[in-house]
Design an enzyme around this catalytic site. Sequence first.
Site, short mmCIF file in Angstrom:
data_model
loop_
_atom_site.label_atom_id
_atom_site.label_comp_id
_atom_site.label_asym_id
_atom_site.label_seq_id
_atom_site.Cartn_x
_atom_site.Cartn_y
_atom_site.Cartn_z
CG ASP A 1 7.39 -4.39 8.64
OD1 ASP A 1 7.42 -3.35 8.66
OD2 ASP A 1 7.97 -5.25 8.22
CD GLU B 1 5.96 -2.05 -0.10
OE1 GLU B 1 5.85 -3.14 -0.66
OE2 GLU B 1 6.64 -2.21 0.79
CG ASP C 1 10.48 0.46 -8.56
OD1 ASP C 1 11.11 0.39 -8.83
OD2 ASP C 1 10.49 -1.07 -9.32
N GLY C 2 11.12 1.42 -5.47
CA GLY C 2 11.74 2.29 -4.67
C GLY C 2 12.63 2.56 -5.77
CG ASP D 1 12.56 -3.03 5.63
OD1 ASP D 1 13.17 -3.54 6.03
OD2 ASP D 1 11.41 -2.41 5.86
CB CYS D 2 16.21 -3.74 -0.17
SG CYS D 2 17.20 -3.83 0.91
CB THR D 3 13.04 -8.68 -0.15
OG1 THR D 3 13.25 -8.60 -1.82
CG2 THR D 3 11.49 -8.70 0.79
N PRO E 1 12.40 -9.76 -7.54
CG PRO E 1 9.53 -9.36 -7.47
CD PRO E 1 10.65 -10.04 -7.32
#
Length: 284
Positions: free
Chosen positions: A86, A106, A138-139, A156-158, A163
Site C-alpha cells: 500500500d 512486494e 517473494d519476500g 509489513d506482513c499479514t 501466503p
Amino acid sequence: MTSRYFETLHHGYGQFFDIDDILFEQKTDQWHLIIFSNPTFGRVMALDGIIQTTEKDEFIYHEMLTHVPLFAHSNPRRVLIIGGGDGAMLREVVKHPEVEAITMVEIDQSVVDMCRTYLPHHSNGAYDDPRVNLVIDDGAKFVGNCGEKFDVIISDCTDPVGPGEVLFASEFYSNCQSALNPGGIFVAQNGVPFMQPSEVITTAKRLNLSFCDSTFYNAAIPTYVGGMMTFAWASDDPQLREVDLNTLRQRFNQAQLTTRYYTPQIHQASFALPRYLLDELATQ
C-alpha cells in the site's frame, strides 16, 4: 438499507463497517479483496474477511513500525521493507534524510498499482523517491537469497495464515538476522496479543533462536480491535531498545519530520508491556 462489511478474524467476536461505496472488489478461488469507503474510517481495504488498512488510522501502525527502529538506530543508511504494497510504510521511511537506500519487496505488482489508484494517500508519492528500489518478489525468498546487508528490516506482513505464514517462520527470522549489519534492527507486526496470544508466544520462541535480543513493543490502533497491537523487535544489541529520551529527542528534532502519533516519549513507553503478556512470555 446500508450495506455492511463484517470482519471475521476472531471467533465469536468482531466488528462491522458501513459501506458507502465499493471502489474495488476482486474474488478468486484463493482470495476476496475489497476496497470500500466508510463514513468514519474513509477508504478501507480488507482481505478474506480481515481488515488490512484504513485511511483514518493507518498512520499509527506505519509510524510505529518505521520511526521506532529508525530512531533507535544511530545511523540507519539501508532499509529493507518486506511487503507494504500500500506504500504507507515507504512513505514514512522516506521522511528520514539519513537513509540512503530503501529496498521494498512486494510479491505482487498489481497490489502496488491498485493501492496507488485507490489508496493514493497511503504512499503519497513515496514510490517516486530516487532512493527507492521496488522489487517484485517473494519476500521470504528474497531475504534467503540476497547478498545485501541492511541496517533496518521492516516486515509489513499479514497474519500468519496462507501466503503470509512464511514471514513468521524460524527460517525467515534466521535469514533476516543474516541480512542485517552489526547493530541492525528487525521489526514486524505481531497481532493483538489479547486476542491472538499464540502469535506472540510463537514469535518469541522463533526470534530467540536467531537473535541475541528480542522483545515486543506496542500501540493501540482502533481498527485492529481487541486492545493493543504488538510489534516484534529483534537485534544483537539490547541497548538499542533502551535509547535514552534526550537522544531520541535529538534525533527526532534533527530529522525535522512530521508525525501524527510517534513522539520520543511514545517511543520509550511503547516497550512497556502489560503483566498478562509478560507472564505469557516468561513461561516460554
